[in-house]
Motif scaffolding. Structure first.
Motif, mmCIF file in Angstrom:
data_model
loop_
_atom_site.group_PDB
_atom_site.id
_atom_site.type_symbol
_atom_site.label_atom_id
_atom_site.label_comp_id
_atom_site.label_asym_id
_atom_site.label_seq_id
_atom_site.Cartn_x
_atom_site.Cartn_y
_atom_site.Cartn_z
ATOM 1 N N THR A 151 0.812 -1.230 0.000
ATOM 2 C CA THR A 151 0.000 0.000 0.000
ATOM 3 C C THR A 151 0.844 1.278 0.000
ATOM 4 O O THR A 151 0.473 2.281 -0.599
ATOM 5 C CB THR A 151 -0.928 0.014 1.245
ATOM 6 O OG1 THR A 151 -1.597 -1.236 1.321
ATOM 7 C CG2 THR A 151 -1.960 1.120 1.167
ATOM 8 N N TYR A 152 1.994 1.231 0.696
ATOM 9 C CA TYR A 152 2.796 2.449 0.862
ATOM 10 C C TYR A 152 3.429 2.923 -0.447
ATOM 11 O O TYR A 152 3.968 4.026 -0.506
ATOM 12 C CB TYR A 152 3.888 2.257 1.930
ATOM 13 C CG TYR A 152 3.393 1.567 3.180
ATOM 14 C CD1 TYR A 152 2.122 1.825 3.674
ATOM 15 C CD2 TYR A 152 4.184 0.642 3.856
ATOM 16 C CE1 TYR A 152 1.649 1.174 4.798
ATOM 17 C CE2 TYR A 152 3.725 0.000 4.990
ATOM 18 C CZ TYR A 152 2.451 0.257 5.449
ATOM 19 O OH TYR A 152 1.987 -0.387 6.565
ATOM 20 N N GLY A 153 3.360 2.072 -1.468
ATOM 21 C CA GLY A 153 3.812 2.484 -2.793
ATOM 22 C C GLY A 153 3.062 3.716 -3.290
ATOM 23 O O GLY A 153 3.575 4.466 -4.124
ATOM 24 N N THR A 212 -8.116 -1.376 2.122
ATOM 25 C CA THR A 212 -8.400 -1.007 0.741
ATOM 26 C C THR A 212 -9.368 0.174 0.687
ATOM 27 O O THR A 212 -9.104 1.179 0.028
ATOM 28 C CB THR A 212 -9.016 -2.197 -0.030
ATOM 29 O OG1 THR A 212 -8.206 -3.341 0.198
ATOM 30 C CG2 THR A 212 -9.084 -1.933 -1.513
ATOM 31 N N ASN A 213 -10.473 0.075 1.380
ATOM 32 C CA ASN A 213 -11.540 1.072 1.236
ATOM 33 C C ASN A 213 -12.205 1.445 2.559
ATOM 34 O O ASN A 213 -13.433 1.455 2.652
ATOM 35 C CB ASN A 213 -12.626 0.555 0.285
ATOM 36 C CG ASN A 213 -12.250 0.683 -1.185
ATOM 37 O OD1 ASN A 213 -12.246 -0.291 -1.912
ATOM 38 N ND2 ASN A 213 -11.917 1.892 -1.615
ATOM 39 N N GLY A 214 -11.406 1.760 3.555
ATOM 40 C CA GLY A 214 -12.004 2.210 4.818
ATOM 41 C C GLY A 214 -11.616 3.651 5.121
ATOM 42 O O GLY A 214 -11.602 4.077 6.265
ATOM 43 N N ARG A 215 -11.274 4.403 4.054
ATOM 44 C CA ARG A 215 -10.785 5.775 4.258
ATOM 45 C C ARG A 215 -11.930 6.786 4.211
ATOM 46 O O ARG A 215 -13.056 6.458 3.851
ATOM 47 C CB ARG A 215 -9.729 6.119 3.198
ATOM 48 C CG ARG A 215 -8.599 5.156 3.217
ATOM 49 C CD ARG A 215 -7.345 5.605 2.501
ATOM 50 N NE ARG A 215 -6.338 4.625 2.841
ATOM 51 C CZ ARG A 215 -6.255 3.419 2.265
ATOM 52 N NH1 ARG A 215 -7.054 3.102 1.273
ATOM 53 N NH2 ARG A 215 -5.369 2.549 2.684
ATOM 54 N N MET A 216 -11.571 8.021 4.541
ATOM 55 C CA MET A 216 -12.581 9.075 4.609
ATOM 56 C C MET A 216 -13.377 9.167 3.309
ATOM 57 O O MET A 216 -14.601 9.235 3.322
ATOM 58 C CB MET A 216 -11.880 10.410 4.932
ATOM 59 C CG MET A 216 -12.825 11.463 5.413
ATOM 60 S SD MET A 216 -13.736 10.924 6.885
ATOM 61 C CE MET A 216 -15.215 11.864 6.642
ATOM 62 N N LEU A 268 -4.991 1.470 -5.472
ATOM 63 C CA LEU A 268 -4.220 0.830 -6.548
ATOM 64 C C LEU A 268 -3.026 0.070 -5.979
ATOM 65 O O LEU A 268 -2.806 -1.106 -6.288
ATOM 66 C CB LEU A 268 -3.690 1.876 -7.539
ATOM 67 C CG LEU A 268 -4.686 2.628 -8.412
ATOM 68 C CD1 LEU A 268 -3.933 3.545 -9.370
ATOM 69 C CD2 LEU A 268 -5.569 1.659 -9.187
ATOM 70 N N SER A 269 -2.238 0.767 -5.170
ATOM 71 C CA SER A 269 -1.034 0.129 -4.627
ATOM 72 C C SER A 269 -1.411 -1.073 -3.773
ATOM 73 O O SER A 269 -0.806 -2.138 -3.872
ATOM 74 C CB SER A 269 -0.228 1.131 -3.805
ATOM 75 O OG SER A 269 0.269 2.149 -4.657
ATOM 76 N N ASN A 270 -2.425 -0.912 -2.949
ATOM 77 C CA ASN A 270 -2.897 -1.971 -2.065
ATOM 78 C C ASN A 270 -3.242 -3.247 -2.834
ATOM 79 O O ASN A 270 -2.856 -4.357 -2.464
ATOM 80 C CB ASN A 270 -4.126 -1.446 -1.314
ATOM 81 C CG ASN A 270 -4.798 -2.463 -0.420
ATOM 82 O OD1 ASN A 270 -5.627 -3.248 -0.873
ATOM 83 N ND2 ASN A 270 -4.437 -2.479 0.850
ATOM 84 N N MET A 271 -3.978 -3.075 -3.940
ATOM 85 C CA MET A 271 -4.460 -4.243 -4.688
ATOM 86 C C MET A 271 -3.377 -4.812 -5.622
ATOM 87 O O MET A 271 -3.615 -5.825 -6.281
ATOM 88 C CB MET A 271 -5.710 -3.879 -5.500
ATOM 89 C CG MET A 271 -6.906 -3.372 -4.700
ATOM 90 S SD MET A 271 -7.939 -4.611 -3.874
ATOM 91 C CE MET A 271 -8.623 -5.608 -5.173
#
Ligand code: SF4
Lengths: 419, 164
Positions: free
Chosen positions: A126-128, A299-303, A212-215
């Motif tokens: 993800t940090y990418g 993946t999708n728990g952000r604001m 994107l990076s996460n997946m």
């Protein structure tokens, strides 16, 4: 200097030699992250006869997978790690307060462009999104990183995805990620470093780039990079005082494969059970009845994900018979969403709001599925047995699609609900 | 030389199939072995014998970084895994816990369940016993083989820390 890829640059710096694609180098690690599986790392660390960690300021530890502890065994392994942290005096221990590791480390300002970061979690990629080279490793090799600060790594080949848009209204980063995985396949980028470029990536917020990076790991990639820009700079400006410079592939660097994707007509996408690359457009699965909807995860728990879901659900109720479960990815997000009234609005729509953490994503607690049940989830894996019974079915989608599906009690197209 | 009876699996055997998340709060060998590959083949853990070898298709071990995946196979008695390709973290973890892994795309086409095969990690050969058939693979780099031969990264690092 010969032209180098991003991966070659980072690994050259970290290994102190000219690291070429395909070579195996011994690299010095800038940051090492572990969650609950620190207990396993610890065991190997002791078994190796190691006594001290190599650098206290480079190890981040937290709990997110089973928080608060859901079984006595989990509680005991948390306790083991807490004791070690106390003995070693590790300053970067966050316990269960902060939320999912992959959201928390960027928020802490610990992820900087060009850094070499490893974590005992496959979604460390993800940090990418911030231009760091980061990848997942196992617990035993983490023990050896704790002891020596070093790790062998093969310098990956680079694959470049250039994404042409603009994306249609209602299509999100998750839809892009799912479509890419559907096209490339779950081993389509095995061992490679993906570079995401193009107008669509530039237009994404950091949250979108993190999707994107996460997946990327769902295509087998070792890393998935979005190059830093003014948005990255702005995100980091309030979070880190450490200086950094962007590391970017040279124009003449050797890229293994460059692919172009025109997503100017891409609609919402859904991954069907039991494989992440089993991707279809939402129209093909519309109406499939659901028992549970989960919105959350690294993946999708952000604001912006909570906002997208709330926009669809606002003033309406989740359908009878469907359980809507929402977990903000971090405490920071939880606070912001609660101050903005987003959590209250979601709760009015019938959502059960969980504490920040992984929630039911990995099938440990907080919403397991029974045999024969079906869930749509904004997470990253729909493997058999991932969220509970191996006889349950998991569909993956964006927060907007998940929210629209909660309203209908069946898989639904968010463009029809929100317009 | 590694010799054993073959179990066959398909493509994309992921880490949730190898050891599901619901069992991961208990790191004990007995727990992991008892649930190895449970969601892929419920009979496997009950019937696997010490030294048995898995032969699988592409992308074996895709999914999470859980080291319990190769550990579960090792504790269940698996002597080696031969696959068309491996997901990278699984491959690293397998070597680190001392479970031999061999990349050989042809293996799953040629080898049948119940065959007995003999693997030579130095030479890079798989011998299908009784079938006069030998498959080749690229032997792994020396340092990886020494990690395997020491029994994994723990004993390997212990020796090296000791020498310092
Ligand atoms: S949210 Fe899910 S995928 Fe992300 S770290 Fe937690 S368990 Fe893993």
């Amino acid at each position: 200097m010969r032209p180098q890829t991003f991966a070659e640059k980072v690994l050259s710096r970290a290994s102190g030699k000219d690291a070429r694609t395909g070579e195996i180098v011994t690299a010095r690690i800038d940051l090492a992250m572990s969650h609950e599986n620190a207990a396993l790392v610890l065991q190997s660390f002791h078994d190796m006869g190691a006594t001290r960690v190599w650098d206290r300021d480079k190890i981040v530890l937290l709990f997110d997978h089973r928080v608060p502890a859901n079984t006595v065994k989990a509680a005991e392994s948390h306790k083991l790690v807490r004791e070690f942290v106390r003995q070693e005096g590790l300053p970067l221990f966050l316990d269960l307060r902060e939320g999912v590791c992959h959201q928390v480390l960027p928020e802490m300002g610990k992820v900087l462009p060009g850094k070499l970061i490893v974590g005992t979690d496959s979604h460390t990629v993800t940090y990418g999104a911030l231009g760091a080279f980061s990848t997942g490793i196992g617990a035993t090799e983490m023990a050896s990183v704790w002891a020596t600060g070093e790790l062998w790594l093969k310098v990956p080949e680079t694959k470049r995805f250039s994404i042409v848009g603009p994306l249609p209204e209602g299509t999100s980063a998750k839809d892009v990620a799912l479509r890419l995985i559907g096209d490339i396949g779950s081993d389509g980028a095995d061992y490679q470093c993906i570079e995401y470029v193009g107008e669509v990536v530039d237009a994404f917020s950091l949250a979108g780039r993190m999707v994107l990076s996460n997946m990327s790991v769902e295509m087998g990639a070792k890393a998935g990079i979005c190059f830093p820009d003014s948005k990255t700079r702005e995100f980091l400006s309030t979070r880190s005082s450490e200086p950094w410079t962007a590391v970017i592939s040279d124009a003449e660097a050797e890229i293994g494969e460059s692919m172009q994707f025109d997503f100017s007509n891409l609609g919402p996408q859904v991954a069907k059970p039991h494989a992440v690359d089993n991707v279809v457009s939402v129209e093909e699965v519309e109406g499939v009845p659901l028992d549970q909807v989960f919105i959350g995860s690294c993946t999708n728990g952000r604001m912006e994900d909570l906002l997208a879901a709330e926009r669809v659900l606002r003033g309406k109720k989740a359908a009878n018979g469907v359980r809507l479960i929402i977990a903000p990815a971090s405490r920071e997000i939880y606070i912001e969403a609660s101050e903005k009234g987003i959590l209250a609005s979601l709760a009015r729509s019938g959502a059960v709001i969980l504490n920040p953490g992984c929630g039911p994503c990995l099938g440990a607690h907080e919403g397991l599925l029974a045999a024969g049940e079906r869930c749509i989830s904004t997470t990253n894996r729909n493997f058999k047995g991932r969220m509970g019974s191996p006889k349950a079915e998991i569909y993956l989608a964006s927060p907007a699609t998940a929210a629209a599906s909660a309203l209908k009690g069946a898989i639904a197209d968010p463009r029809e609900v929100s317009s | 030389m590694i010799e054993g009876r073959v179990w066959k699996f398909g493509d994309h055997i992921n880490t949730d199939l190898i050891i599901p998340g619901r069992y991961l709060d208990d790191y004990s060998a007995a727990n992991l072995a008892a649930h190895a590959l449970e969601d892929a083949d419920p009979q496997f853990a009950k019937q696997v014998r010490k030294g048995d070898i898995l032969v699988a298709g592409r992308n074996f071990g895709c999914g999470s970084s859980r080291e319990q995946a190769p550990l579960a196979l090792k504790y269940a008695g698996v002597g080696a895994v031969v696959a068309g390709s491996f997901a990278r973290i699984f491959f690293r973890n397998a070597i680190n816990v001392g479970l031999p892994v061999v990349v050989c795309p042809k293996a799953s086409q040629v080898i049948k369940p119940g065959d007995v095969i003999r693997i030579d990690l130095h030479q890079g050969t798989i011998d299908v016993v009784g079938a006069k058939q030998v498959l080749k693979f690229d032997p792994m780099p020396d340092f990886m083989r020494s990690i395997l031969e020491s029994g994994g990264l723990v004993p390997y690092t212990r020796e090296r820390l000791h020498q310092k």
